[in-house]
Motif scaffolding. Structure first.
Motif, mmCIF file in Angstrom:
data_model
loop_
_atom_site.group_PDB
_atom_site.id
_atom_site.type_symbol
_atom_site.label_atom_id
_atom_site.label_comp_id
_atom_site.label_asym_id
_atom_site.label_seq_id
_atom_site.Cartn_x
_atom_site.Cartn_y
_atom_site.Cartn_z
ATOM 1 N N TYR A 72 61.149 48.803 42.237
ATOM 2 C CA TYR A 72 60.180 49.880 42.014
ATOM 3 C C TYR A 72 59.029 49.383 41.146
ATOM 4 O O TYR A 72 59.239 48.848 40.064
ATOM 5 N N GLY A 73 57.816 49.586 41.629
ATOM 6 C CA GLY A 73 56.620 49.271 40.840
ATOM 7 C C GLY A 73 56.359 47.778 40.729
ATOM 8 O O GLY A 73 57.015 46.952 41.362
ATOM 9 N N CYS A 74 55.380 47.440 39.953
ATOM 10 C CA CYS A 74 55.052 46.034 39.727
ATOM 11 C C CYS A 74 54.648 45.877 38.266
ATOM 12 O O CYS A 74 54.345 46.845 37.584
ATOM 13 N N MET A 75 54.669 44.651 37.790
ATOM 14 C CA MET A 75 54.340 44.434 36.389
ATOM 15 C C MET A 75 52.822 44.418 36.180
ATOM 16 O O MET A 75 52.051 44.150 37.106
ATOM 17 N N ASP A 76 52.401 44.710 34.979
ATOM 18 C CA ASP A 76 50.991 44.650 34.622
ATOM 19 C C ASP A 76 50.809 43.580 33.539
ATOM 20 O O ASP A 76 51.268 43.753 32.411
ATOM 21 N N PRO A 77 50.164 42.454 33.865
ATOM 22 C CA PRO A 77 50.051 41.378 32.886
ATOM 23 C C PRO A 77 49.008 41.647 31.807
ATOM 24 O O PRO A 77 48.945 40.910 30.824
ATOM 25 N N GLY A 78 48.172 42.682 31.993
ATOM 26 C CA GLY A 78 47.144 42.976 30.992
ATOM 27 C C GLY A 78 45.871 42.187 31.241
ATOM 28 O O GLY A 78 45.847 41.233 32.023
ATOM 29 N N ASP A 79 44.797 42.601 30.564
ATOM 30 C CA ASP A 79 43.493 41.943 30.749
ATOM 31 C C ASP A 79 43.489 40.508 30.232
ATOM 32 O O ASP A 79 42.933 39.608 30.863
ATOM 33 N N GLU A 80 44.088 40.306 29.078
ATOM 34 C CA GLU A 80 43.942 39.008 28.402
ATOM 35 C C GLU A 80 44.504 37.864 29.221
ATOM 36 O O GLU A 80 43.922 36.776 29.273
ATOM 37 N N MET A 81 45.621 38.094 29.872
ATOM 38 C CA MET A 81 46.223 37.045 30.684
ATOM 39 C C MET A 81 45.274 36.642 31.814
ATOM 40 O O MET A 81 45.092 35.456 32.107
ATOM 41 N N ILE A 82 44.635 37.643 32.438
ATOM 42 C CA ILE A 82 43.705 37.361 33.535
ATOM 43 C C ILE A 82 42.495 36.598 33.000
ATOM 44 O O ILE A 82 42.039 35.611 33.607
ATOM 45 N N LEU A 83 41.974 37.030 31.869
ATOM 46 C CA LEU A 83 40.790 36.384 31.303
ATOM 47 C C LEU A 83 41.095 34.937 30.897
ATOM 48 O O LEU A 83 40.241 34.051 31.029
ATOM 49 N N ASP A 84 42.312 34.709 30.410
ATOM 50 C CA ASP A 84 42.704 33.339 30.060
ATOM 51 C C ASP A 84 42.695 32.431 31.290
ATOM 52 O O ASP A 84 42.216 31.293 31.245
ATOM 53 N N VAL A 85 43.237 32.943 32.370
ATOM 54 C CA VAL A 85 43.273 32.151 33.613
ATOM 55 C C VAL A 85 41.855 31.854 34.088
ATOM 56 O O VAL A 85 41.529 30.723 34.485
ATOM 57 N N LEU A 86 40.977 32.864 34.027
ATOM 58 C CA LEU A 86 39.585 32.661 34.454
ATOM 59 C C LEU A 86 38.911 31.609 33.578
ATOM 60 O O LEU A 86 38.142 30.770 34.075
ATOM 61 N N ALA A 87 39.222 31.640 32.282
ATOM 62 C CA ALA A 87 38.615 30.676 31.367
ATOM 63 C C ALA A 87 39.051 29.248 31.715
ATOM 64 O O ALA A 87 38.242 28.317 31.724
ATOM 65 N N VAL A 88 40.333 29.107 32.020
ATOM 66 C CA VAL A 88 40.844 27.785 32.407
ATOM 67 C C VAL A 88 40.151 27.286 33.668
ATOM 68 O O VAL A 88 39.858 26.094 33.811
ATOM 69 N N LEU A 89 39.877 28.204 34.570
ATOM 70 C CA LEU A 89 39.218 27.843 35.838
ATOM 71 C C LEU A 89 37.697 27.747 35.692
ATOM 72 O O LEU A 89 37.001 27.490 36.662
ATOM 73 N N ASP A 90 37.204 27.997 34.469
ATOM 74 C CA ASP A 90 35.765 27.971 34.191
ATOM 75 C C ASP A 90 35.025 29.006 35.039
ATOM 76 O O ASP A 90 33.964 28.740 35.596
ATOM 77 N N LEU A 91 35.631 30.190 35.162
ATOM 78 C CA LEU A 91 35.029 31.287 35.917
ATOM 79 C C LEU A 91 34.678 32.416 34.957
ATOM 80 O O LEU A 91 35.142 32.448 33.811
ATOM 81 N N ASP A 92 33.882 33.382 35.464
ATOM 82 C CA ASP A 92 33.391 34.429 34.570
ATOM 83 C C ASP A 92 33.561 35.821 35.179
ATOM 84 O O ASP A 92 33.003 36.116 36.237
ATOM 85 N N ALA A 93 34.345 36.661 34.522
ATOM 86 C CA ALA A 93 34.471 38.079 34.879
ATOM 87 C C ALA A 93 34.911 38.816 33.620
ATOM 88 O O ALA A 93 35.504 38.224 32.715
ATOM 89 N N VAL A 94 34.606 40.100 33.572
ATOM 90 C CA VAL A 94 34.973 40.895 32.392
ATOM 91 C C VAL A 94 35.644 42.185 32.853
ATOM 92 O O VAL A 94 35.378 42.670 33.966
ATOM 93 N N PRO A 95 36.511 42.755 32.028
ATOM 94 C CA PRO A 95 37.113 44.048 32.366
ATOM 95 C C PRO A 95 36.021 45.098 32.587
ATOM 96 O O PRO A 95 35.101 45.213 31.776
ATOM 97 N N ALA A 96 36.124 45.845 33.680
ATOM 98 C CA ALA A 96 35.118 46.868 33.982
ATOM 99 C C ALA A 96 35.209 48.007 32.978
ATOM 100 O O ALA A 96 36.300 48.347 32.508
ATOM 101 N N THR A 97 34.069 48.584 32.634
ATOM 102 C CA THR A 97 34.040 49.684 31.675
ATOM 103 C C THR A 97 33.421 50.923 32.303
ATOM 104 O O THR A 97 32.734 50.846 33.317
ATOM 105 N N ALA A 98 33.690 52.050 31.686
ATOM 106 C CA ALA A 98 33.118 53.322 32.128
ATOM 107 C C ALA A 98 32.604 54.051 30.890
ATOM 108 O O ALA A 98 33.001 53.749 29.762
ATOM 109 N N THR A 99 31.681 54.995 31.101
ATOM 110 C CA THR A 99 31.123 55.764 29.994
ATOM 111 C C THR A 99 31.651 57.191 30.042
ATOM 112 O O THR A 99 31.577 57.851 31.072
ATOM 113 N N THR A 100 32.182 57.661 28.917
ATOM 114 C CA THR A 100 32.696 59.023 28.859
ATOM 115 C C THR A 100 31.544 60.013 28.690
ATOM 116 O O THR A 100 30.395 59.613 28.491
#
Length: 301
Positions: A72-100
């Motif tokens: 049931y369901g899947c795990m959520d590794p969180g933003d930081e883990m993804i950003l770390d991988v992107l950094a290792v790959l020398d790629l650039d992306a940021v967590p999307a934001t919204a305005t309340t």
DNA sequence: AGGTCTGCTCACCACAGCCT
DNA sequence: AGGCTGTGGTGAGCAGACCT
């Protein structure tokens, strides 16, 4: 976690597998809750050893000999883990934001990403989730040298690697509310009824009764005779609606092409050609469907 | 009398963020 | 990792209007 949907699925699977289904794998956050539901539908003590969570699935072989399993369901590794991988790959992306409405900037829901390499970020996230799901399903039937070592694993998540599942179904589509259950119960106690009859009996509006009956009619669980009642009212008659709770929906994907693979069809009691199977065969019978010329094995793969 | 459509309120759920 | 809280979205339930 949606308790009622998990309960509906597990109850149906227990109907079919009986004691054969007593293990589950899910996230650490809901592992105890899933165990509780499994405990309830099994009417027996399901111990901690019968569940595991994503993250420990690589180090436990407890389920190797199980005949059936539930994910049931899947795990959520969180933003930081993804950003770390992107950094290792020398790629650039940021967590999307919204305005309340207050003008505050917050993290957008859904673990989305912005930026030049957002697609890669999404792919990394999907990869992590799908790999854990695949690893978890792989906890079953681990004796490669034993031709009888096989298991049916039900994966209740949308994070499945492409082509990994032998068969895909849409899952629980609707669970009736208390009022809707009352309408259903009321309908089954009489030979037929109009929306007003049921609305008056239950104490809801006729519009709500009509919507509920419409939903059931669409699923071929209620028969509707237009204008057959007094003053031209539609008349409804129960036609299998007694079993609406826990209804298993039609399977969705095409047969598999390889003759050495087998797919499963979870049949609706009311549409199954074998609905009159002998006692002891579950109403939610899971049937192996051969895609080759050979007869199917005793159980699906 | 019937069915249907629209719009409203409210409860529930999923999710993110924060704290321990 | 687990618990708690706030927020936005969704759907159930309902009332009223309208037409047949």
């Amino acid at each position: 976690m949606n308790d009622e949907r998990v309960r509906a699925v597990l109850a149906r699977l227990r109907e079919h597998h009986g004691d054969g289904l007593e293990t589950a794998i899910t996230t650490a956050q809901v592992e105890r809750a899933v165990r509780t539901v499994l405990d309830d539908v099994a009417s027996e003590e399901i111990g901690e050893e019968n569940t595991m969570h994503y993250g420990e699935e690589k180090s436990r072989n407890d389920f190797a000999d199980e005949r059936a399993g539930y994910l049931y369901g899947c795990m959520d590794p969180g933003d930081e883990m993804i950003l770390d991988v992107l950094a290792v790959l020398d790629l650039d992306a940021v967590p999307a934001t919204a305005t309340t409405d207050d003008g505050d900037t917050v993290r957008e829901k859904g673990r989305t990403f912005d930026g030049e390499d957002a697609d890669t970020a999404r792919a990394v996230l999907a990869s992590v989730r799908e790999n854990h799901v695949a690893q978890a399903a792989g906890r079953y039937a681990r004796n490669a040298d034993d031709p009888d070592s096989r298991a049916t694993v039900y994966v209740h998540t949308d994070a499945v690697p492409a082509g990994y599942a032998d068969y895909q179904v849409s899952g629980v589509e609707w669970l009736p509310t208390d009022t809707q259950r009352e309408i259903i119960d009321e309908l089954t106690t009489r030979p037929n009824a109009t929306t007003r009859d049921l609305a008056d009996a239950v104490g809801c509006t006729k519009e709500h009764a009509r919507e509920t009956l419409q939903r059931l009619t669409d699923r071929d669980l209620v028969e509707r005779r237009e204008g057959a009642g007094e003053h031209g009212a539609d008349v409804y008659q129960a036609d299998g609606v007694e079993d609406v709770v826990g209804e298993v929906v039609e399977t969705t994907n095409d047969p598999l092409c390889n003759p050495n693979r087998w797919s499963l069809a979870i049949c609706d009691l009311h549409t199954s050609p074998n609905a009159d199977t002998p006692a002891g065969t579950s109403s939610s019978d899971v049937k192996g469907r051969a895609t080759g010329d050979d007869p199917p094995p005793d159980r699906g793969g």
